[in-house]
Design a protein around this motif. Structure first.
Motif, short mmCIF file in Angstrom:
data_model
loop_
_atom_site.label_atom_id
_atom_site.label_comp_id
_atom_site.label_asym_id
_atom_site.label_seq_id
_atom_site.Cartn_x
_atom_site.Cartn_y
_atom_site.Cartn_z
N ARG A 1 38.89 -27.35 -50.40
CA ARG A 1 39.26 -28.75 -50.73
C ARG A 1 38.10 -29.69 -50.40
O ARG A 1 38.28 -30.72 -49.74
CB ARG A 1 40.53 -29.16 -49.95
N ARG B 1 46.30 -31.95 -42.97
CA ARG B 1 45.20 -32.62 -42.27
C ARG B 1 45.72 -33.86 -41.53
O ARG B 1 45.30 -34.16 -40.41
CB ARG B 1 44.11 -33.06 -43.26
N TYR C 1 46.01 -35.05 -47.82
CA TYR C 1 46.63 -33.75 -47.53
C TYR C 1 47.49 -33.86 -46.27
O TYR C 1 47.00 -34.23 -45.21
CB TYR C 1 45.58 -32.67 -47.36
N GLU C 2 48.74 -33.49 -46.39
CA GLU C 2 49.70 -33.62 -45.31
C GLU C 2 49.30 -32.81 -44.06
O GLU C 2 49.47 -33.29 -42.92
CB GLU C 2 51.09 -33.15 -45.81
N THR D 1 49.87 -40.66 -46.26
CA THR D 1 48.96 -40.05 -47.23
C THR D 1 48.43 -41.10 -48.21
O THR D 1 47.62 -40.78 -49.07
CB THR D 1 49.65 -38.92 -48.03
#
Lengths: 425, 425
Positions: free
Chosen positions: A178, A45, A42-43, A65
């Motif tokens: 998520r 994070r 996830y970008e 990623t």
């Protein structure tokens, strides 16, 4: 790179969720560690972690990623992956094949073959693969390990443990937050999280070093806890509608009993979908005594009073009273220098155990055979549950070497034998 | 016989060991019971009991070392046999065939066929057969039963129990003290004593009345506790030489996990050969809460506080605080009239449950289907252990009637449903 930089352990951290971020923060406090690269699928994070590293180091780490793009970051020594359960094995395989130390956050395997892959890859590359079982470094667990190795329990006979934790919120909110647990619970049925309990127990019982786990049986209860939680929280969290009326495959309680080559039994409870206070449910019994975590107490012949003429000859005694005498030297030192990090210091200690092995280029105190044996229990538990509790064989990942493998007794973080008295830590 | 004598329950008591004698003393205090006949295979025990009866009644009971000679004592209503484990079934069969109520002290069966024999004989003769499981009438167990039937635990999912009691002295001194356990432990391996734990659990789970036990797996640890006890007591008790260096067949800890038709799991521990404080190890989990005997505590949503935002939302609360509100009406009355008899009153209550059923010629609260199902677990556990933990099927002793059998809700000692509020006990 400067000489000073050379001394640091250069680390790639994969998985930057709430858990990964907490571990990152801990790593950033260590002046002999360089978080050289970070990864999350996830970008947001990922960027959050990049900023955290930049704030401390004054420069950005390598970031992607896709962790595979980071395995050849110059100077990299090691990988640690607090990512989702089902990604752990491939990350470790790729790390070892890239010539790096591999470490994975806890969780079980989805097949026995995965565990063999870890073993064969570690053997081929010469790179260790460590399951980061923090509970092996818990204060209570290490004290008991110390007492076991001192022979206070006599001959060990039976152990129990569990992951007994009301995780209904974390599970059911998985698609919202998520988190990987939800999809596993919807689809799998077995002890998917056995290592907090079996890790320390395996060390008490010398598993893979003079003993091994032979077979297991697993039985799963029905699944009602999560379904009920979803129903009762629909109004509060309308997003739950998506999983309302879904059947969860995972039984609320999965009971696994393991038989060991030296005759010991181990019973494990996976119990995360019902309301209950947290417990790792540890219990250890030997020919001379017993420890029970839920009572935080022991009863040991030769240490605590016995009244042989009573119908109930033994009583419980608070373990706190015995810490002074029997606390593990590692914990004694750790306490005197100020306990650091999450989960009561366990996280810090398990990270140090790994990082110092990387730094010294030595074997990790939890090695690839431990990692494989402990992780395999999940896949085997699923098999046994699927076959109505049929016993399944636990592979000998050491290829027979468990019979003569000696305990590692050196190293600050060794878990195989009591550190010699007076030895500098 | 006078009319007054007619009102009494005329009882044949078989087995006059320490346990049998304690029960005899309790029976001799009851003015609606006539211990009409006594039996023990040992002449000294028999005469001891005859004298005890004579002392209270002013006349001797019928007496023999062969119970079969006593089954036709005039006016006899019922038999109760606190004799050795392996004699229980035949005594009960002979009693029922003689037209008498049958009751047996606890213990397991040596074959499943024995359990069928009990069922078929009870069905044929119309005579009840009650396993005298005193723990069903324990204060804590009855309170929990009350709370279960009130729905406080929600849907039940998982239960644990055990017979966890250091019996090494009783076992190893068996040949000295004429106690039956020793020969069983030398030769058998399984859960030979499951009913103190499974009895109350079966009542929580409506076994044989809307539910049933489907299958079990049993795994046994090695056996070291008794061998070590013998060695360390040889000097003190030279008579132990006879069993010095004998291998005990019985594993020190036997773990059994049962799956029920309604999806619940039950885990039982037979654990009597290692030093440890006494515990029946009860634990009960439902969709709303948990009870743990070793903590004498509960945590139940709707009753005890919950902090949903904490990583550990639930805490333990002392059960004592809830007795006032939730104590079973039977215990409430019993306490107010003064608790009598051994084992905290349980012995008295289970005797009264049986004797009043005999007096009123009603079904016993633990019926032949309960007796057969609970006793069969021992034989089945031995089978599973012998096959390395292979699952074995638990027979449906009700021949399918469990699906529609209603709970017995009447009677002071009913264990199937909460007594109606305000009902006279």
């Amino acid at each position: 790179m400067s000489t000073t930089a050379k001394k640091k352990v250069n680390l790639l951290l994969i998985g930057l969720s709430k858990r990964g971020k907490a571990l990152l923060d801990l790593l950033l406090e260590m002046d002999d560690v360089n978080v050289a690269a970070v990864c999350d699928v996830y970008e947001d994070r990922l960027q959050n972690a990049v900023q955290a590293v930049e704030k401390v180091y004054g420069k950005k780490p390598a970031a992607s990623t896709d962790y595979r793009a980071l395995l050849d970051v110059p100077g990299l020594d090691a990988v640690f992956t607090p990512s989702s359960w089902t990604s752990h094995v491939q990350v470790c395989l790729d790390a070892m094949n890239a010539g790096l130390y591999a470490a994975t956050e806890v969780g079980g395997a989805t097949s026995v073959q995965q565990c063999w892959d870890l073993v064969r890859t570690s053997e081929k590359t010469g790179k260790p693969c460590m399951l980061m079982e923090n509970c092996c470094y818990g204060q209570e667990e290490l004290t008991i390990l110390n007492m076991v190795k001192l022979g206070l329990f006599g001959e060990l006979v039976h152990a129990e443990g569990g992951y007994r934790h009301d995780l209904r919120r974390e599970i059911c909110m998985g698609h919202v937050d998520r988190h990987y647990r939800l999809d596993n619970y919807l689809h799998r049925n077995g002890d998917v999280y056995p290592t907090h309990d079996v890790g320390p127990i395996a060390k008490y019982l010398n598993i893979n070093r003079g003993n091994r786990m032979l077979s297991l049986v697993s039985v799963a209860s029905k699944s009602v806890g999560n379904e009920a939680w979803v129903k009762s929280h629909l109004q509060q969290y309308p997003q739950l509608e998506e999983i309302n009326n879904r059947d969860f495959a995972m039984g609320d309680v999965v009971v696994t009993t393991i038989k060991c080559a030296m005759g010991e039994t181990i019973t494990l409870f996976h119990d995360t979908s019902l309301p209950r206070p947290y417990s790792r449910g540890n219990l250890l019994q030997g020919s001379k005594g017993i420890w029970m975590e839920d009572k935080h107490s022991i009863s040991i012949e030769g240490i605590t009073p016995v009244n042989e003429k009573s119908w109930n000859p033994h009583s419980w005694y608070d373990l706190n009273k015995f810490y002074k005498k029997y606390e593990h030297p590692l914990w004694k030192k750790f306490r005197s220098s100020g306990v650091k990090g999450g989960h009561g210091g366990m996280d810090f200690l398990v990270l140090r155990a790994y990082l110092e092995a990387v730094r010294d280029q030595t074997q990790t105190p939890i090695d690839v055979y431990d990692t494989a044996a402990w992780m395999s229990l999940t896949a085997l538990s699923e098999e046994s549950v699927a076959m109505g509790g049929h016993p399944v064989a636990i592979p000998d990942f050491t290829d027979g070497r468990w019979i003569n493998r000696e305990p590692i007794v050196e190293g600050t973080y060794c878990l195989n034998k009591i550190c010699k008295p007076g030895r500098k830590l």
